[in-house]
Design an enzyme around this catalytic site. Structure first.
Site, PDB file in Angstrom:
ATOM      1  N   HIS A  64       0.868  -1.188   0.000  1.00  0.00           N
ATOM      2  CA  HIS A  64       0.000   0.000   0.000  1.00  0.00           C
ATOM      3  C   HIS A  64       0.899   1.231   0.000  1.00  0.00           C
ATOM      4  O   HIS A  64       0.941   1.983   0.970  1.00  0.00           O
ATOM      5  CB  HIS A  64      -0.939  -0.051   1.194  1.00  0.00           C
ATOM      6  CG  HIS A  64      -1.809  -1.268   1.178  1.00  0.00           C
ATOM      7  ND1 HIS A  64      -2.952  -1.360   0.406  1.00  0.00           N
ATOM      8  CD2 HIS A  64      -1.671  -2.483   1.767  1.00  0.00           C
ATOM      9  CE1 HIS A  64      -3.494  -2.556   0.557  1.00  0.00           C
ATOM     10  NE2 HIS A  64      -2.731  -3.266   1.374  1.00  0.00           N
ATOM     11  N   GLU A  71      -9.015   2.576   9.222  1.00  0.00           N
ATOM     12  CA  GLU A  71     -10.154   1.810   9.748  1.00  0.00           C
ATOM     13  C   GLU A  71     -10.518   2.167  11.186  1.00  0.00           C
ATOM     14  O   GLU A  71     -11.501   1.672  11.723  1.00  0.00           O
ATOM     15  CB  GLU A  71      -9.861   0.310   9.611  1.00  0.00           C
ATOM     16  CG  GLU A  71      -9.840  -0.111   8.153  1.00  0.00           C
ATOM     17  CD  GLU A  71      -9.044  -1.384   7.911  1.00  0.00           C
ATOM     18  OE1 GLU A  71      -8.138  -1.693   8.697  1.00  0.00           O
ATOM     19  OE2 GLU A  71      -9.329  -2.050   6.914  1.00  0.00           O
ATOM     20  N   THR A 100      -8.916  -1.020   1.795  1.00  0.00           N
ATOM     21  CA  THR A 100     -10.254  -0.764   2.333  1.00  0.00           C
ATOM     22  C   THR A 100     -10.819   0.561   1.845  1.00  0.00           C
ATOM     23  O   THR A 100     -12.000   0.681   1.565  1.00  0.00           O
ATOM     24  CB  THR A 100     -10.218  -0.677   3.880  1.00  0.00           C
ATOM     25  OG1 THR A 100      -9.247  -1.583   4.363  1.00  0.00           O
ATOM     26  CG2 THR A 100     -11.559  -0.965   4.488  1.00  0.00           C
ATOM     27  N   ARG A 164     -15.143  -6.646   6.152  1.00  0.00           N
ATOM     28  CA  ARG A 164     -14.954  -5.376   5.436  1.00  0.00           C
ATOM     29  C   ARG A 164     -15.170  -5.523   3.935  1.00  0.00           C
ATOM     30  O   ARG A 164     -15.104  -4.551   3.193  1.00  0.00           O
ATOM     31  CB  ARG A 164     -13.541  -4.838   5.681  1.00  0.00           C
ATOM     32  CG  ARG A 164     -13.288  -4.430   7.118  1.00  0.00           C
ATOM     33  CD  ARG A 164     -11.794  -4.318   7.406  1.00  0.00           C
ATOM     34  NE  ARG A 164     -11.174  -5.634   7.423  1.00  0.00           N
ATOM     35  CZ  ARG A 164      -9.873  -5.856   7.584  1.00  0.00           C
ATOM     36  NH1 ARG A 164      -9.041  -4.831   7.708  1.00  0.00           N
ATOM     37  NH2 ARG A 164      -9.382  -7.077   7.626  1.00  0.00           N
ATOM     38  N   HIS A 196      -7.803 -10.403  -1.213  1.00  0.00           N
ATOM     39  CA  HIS A 196      -7.562 -10.316   0.233  1.00  0.00           C
ATOM     40  C   HIS A 196      -8.479 -11.339   0.894  1.00  0.00           C
ATOM     41  O   HIS A 196      -9.690 -11.275   0.738  1.00  0.00           O
ATOM     42  CB  HIS A 196      -7.884  -8.888   0.713  1.00  0.00           C
ATOM     43  CG  HIS A 196      -8.173  -8.783   2.175  1.00  0.00           C
ATOM     44  ND1 HIS A 196      -7.279  -8.224   3.064  1.00  0.00           N
ATOM     45  CD2 HIS A 196      -9.254  -9.161   2.918  1.00  0.00           C
ATOM     46  CE1 HIS A 196      -7.804  -8.262   4.285  1.00  0.00           C
ATOM     47  NE2 HIS A 196      -8.999  -8.826   4.222  1.00  0.00           N
ATOM     48  N   ARG A 228      -2.811 -16.540   7.694  1.00  0.00           N
ATOM     49  CA  ARG A 228      -3.587 -15.904   8.768  1.00  0.00           C
ATOM     50  C   ARG A 228      -3.870 -16.877   9.921  1.00  0.00           C
ATOM     51  O   ARG A 228      -3.864 -16.500  11.080  1.00  0.00           O
ATOM     52  CB  ARG A 228      -4.907 -15.407   8.170  1.00  0.00           C
ATOM     53  CG  ARG A 228      -5.684 -14.466   9.005  1.00  0.00           C
ATOM     54  CD  ARG A 228      -6.978 -14.111   8.299  1.00  0.00           C
ATOM     55  NE  ARG A 228      -6.858 -13.156   7.212  1.00  0.00           N
ATOM     56  CZ  ARG A 228      -6.634 -11.839   7.371  1.00  0.00           C
ATOM     57  NH1 ARG A 228      -6.494 -11.350   8.571  1.00  0.00           N
ATOM     58  NH2 ARG A 228      -6.561 -11.048   6.322  1.00  0.00           N
ATOM     59  N   ASP A 286       2.628  -6.585   2.263  1.00  0.00           N
ATOM     60  CA  ASP A 286       1.477  -5.784   2.707  1.00  0.00           C
ATOM     61  C   ASP A 286       1.982  -4.488   3.355  1.00  0.00           C
ATOM     62  O   ASP A 286       1.360  -3.957   4.282  1.00  0.00           O
ATOM     63  CB  ASP A 286       0.598  -6.580   3.682  1.00  0.00           C
ATOM     64  CG  ASP A 286      -0.867  -6.166   3.640  1.00  0.00           C
ATOM     65  OD1 ASP A 286      -1.246  -5.393   2.736  1.00  0.00           O
ATOM     66  OD2 ASP A 286      -1.621  -6.592   4.531  1.00  0.00           O
ATOM     67  N   SER A 290      -2.420  -0.826   7.328  1.00  0.00           N
ATOM     68  CA  SER A 290      -2.600  -0.811   8.772  1.00  0.00           C
ATOM     69  C   SER A 290      -2.733  -2.261   9.214  1.00  0.00           C
ATOM     70  O   SER A 290      -3.211  -3.114   8.464  1.00  0.00           O
ATOM     71  CB  SER A 290      -3.855  -0.032   9.143  1.00  0.00           C
ATOM     72  OG  SER A 290      -4.994  -0.641   8.591  1.00  0.00           O
TER      73      SER A 290
HETATM   74 ZN    ZN Z   1      -5.365  -7.376   2.566  1.00  0.00          ZN
END
Ligand code: ZN
Length: 392
Positions: A64, A71, A100, A164, A196, A228, A286, A290
């Site tokens: 990013h 968020e 997002t 999200r 994502h 994850r 990534d 955030s």
């Molecule tokens: Zn992501």
């Protein structure tokens, strides 16, 4: 006049081991590789690399770089990435995405940042779209974006299995993917759909539904954050058995690990041990995302920022802690993402490839030098060039 640099006597991983070689860089490209290159007295810059390994520069498929997040309210929007945050971590190619927030962040801003980093010496690309569908685009059409915007190579990161996300149907995702695929074909690009994957129970189910009910191949999708948790990693291995690709995220924090996230290097080692082909595996940073910490009710209770340099740390961990061979580990952070994203001149040390080259210490793997498109941006582990607004 074109600059010519001769890197002498490094142990080269292309990614396959080539042994000790000289590598000649002419302008932005690798011009020759050989055991002893003689230029007959031509004026060149000579770099003695006899004590170093030479690796292709890292390709970070999700950053990013124009900032992300937000968020937890406007004060939690993350900052833009600076040049040396990539170069000191050996990253020479980056693919930027929104995430997002496609309201206060925009694709023109992302493209401008990509061009800025390009001006500063890196190779950059971007995805159209954001977490949601219908996708935000430059031109009003995903296909047109891929055809008309040089740096646009796909769409994403589209969120699935996440509170999200847009709570998509398989048909909606298939339609967007087909538009990216056609645009990619017309423009000679990958048309990749970056996905994502959140921590929802549906995991990769939507991707299976899309492939079951459409003509799209699994390789059209590039699901990330697969480390994850163990259940998602298991689902990722099943996806690979179907011919899919999976990507692990290297930016993390203690809270994520405590909650069950698997460090990216450990996740890759596990996939390799279970027989997944290394060409289906990659890691990305990534960076500048955030890193939100949610409580059990989905409320945000903390926030950190992802680091682009975590990608090289994870490569080092893969070699040093998981005994993965350098020629395999480097594929996961360079060769494989370049191939998935159809970046033909990236991710390898070969004649005519872009001269994106790392010189690293063979014992510690510490980065000594970074060349990006032939220009030396890091030497002796220090940034020779800083971003325009970086403090020295
Ligand atoms: Zn992501």
């Amino acid at each position: 006049m074109m600059s010519i640099t001769l890197i002498r006597g490094a142990q080269v991983f292309a990614p396959q081991p080539l042994g000790v070689q000289d590598v000649l860089i002419a302008g932005s490209r690798i011009a020759a590789i050989g055991p002893s290159i003689d230029l007959h007295g031509e004026p060149v810059q000579i770099v003695d690399a006899t004590n170093f390994l030479l690796l292709p520069g890292l390709v970070d498929s999700l950053v990013h770089f124009a900032g992300g997040g937000g968020e937890g309210g406007f004060h939690t929007r993350t900052p833009e990435m600076h040049l040396s945050e990539a170069t000191l971590g050996g990253v020479t190619t980056l693919i930027g995405a929104l995430g997002t927030d496609a309201t206060t962040r925009s694709l023109p801003d992302l493209l401008a940042k990509a061009r800025g980093l390009d001006n500063e010496g890196l190779s950059t690309y971007c995805y159209a779209g954001s977490y949601h569908l219908p996708a935000c685009t430059f031109s009003g059409s995903i296909t047109d974006d891929l055809v008309l915007i040089d740096k646009c190579i796909g769409i994403g990161e589209i969120a699935i299995a996440d509170h999200r996300g847009a709570q998509l149907s398989a048909a909606e995702l298939a339609r967007a993917a087909s538009q990216a695929r056609v645009g990619g074909m017309l423009a000679g690009k990958s048309g990749m759909v970056s996905i994502h994957v959140g921590d929802g129970d549906s995991r990769l189910q939507l991707l299976h539904e899309v492939v079951d009910n459409s003509e799209l191949p699994p390789s059209q999708f590039y699901p990330t954050h697969i480390n994850r948790n163990q259940t998602l990693l298991d689902a990722g291995i099943v996806w690979c058995r179907r011919g899919g690709l999976i990507d692990m995220t290297t930016s993390t924090n203690e809270a994520f690990i405590a909650e069950g996230e698997i460090p990216a290097a450990a996740a890759i080692a596990q996939c390799l041990a279970k027989g997944v082909d290394v060409r289906q595996l990659s890691m990305s940073s990534d960076g500048n995302a955030s890193l939100p910490v949610f409580d059990q009710h989905g409320e945000l209770i903390g926030l950190e920022v992802g680091r682009t340099a975590s990608l090289y740390d994870a490569f080092t961990e893969l070699v040093q802690q998981h005994d993965v061979a350098i020629e395999t580990a480097i594929q996961v952070v360079s060769t494989s993402p370049a191939r998935h994203l159809k970046l033909a001149s990236k991710g390898q040390i070969t004649v005519d490839a872009d001269a994106d080259v790392l010189l690293v210490n063979p014992d510690t793997l510490a980065i000594d030098s970074v060349f990006a498109r032939g220009k030396c941006l890091v030497r002796n582990g220090q940034a020779l060039r800083r971003g325009t607004f970086e403090t020295l």
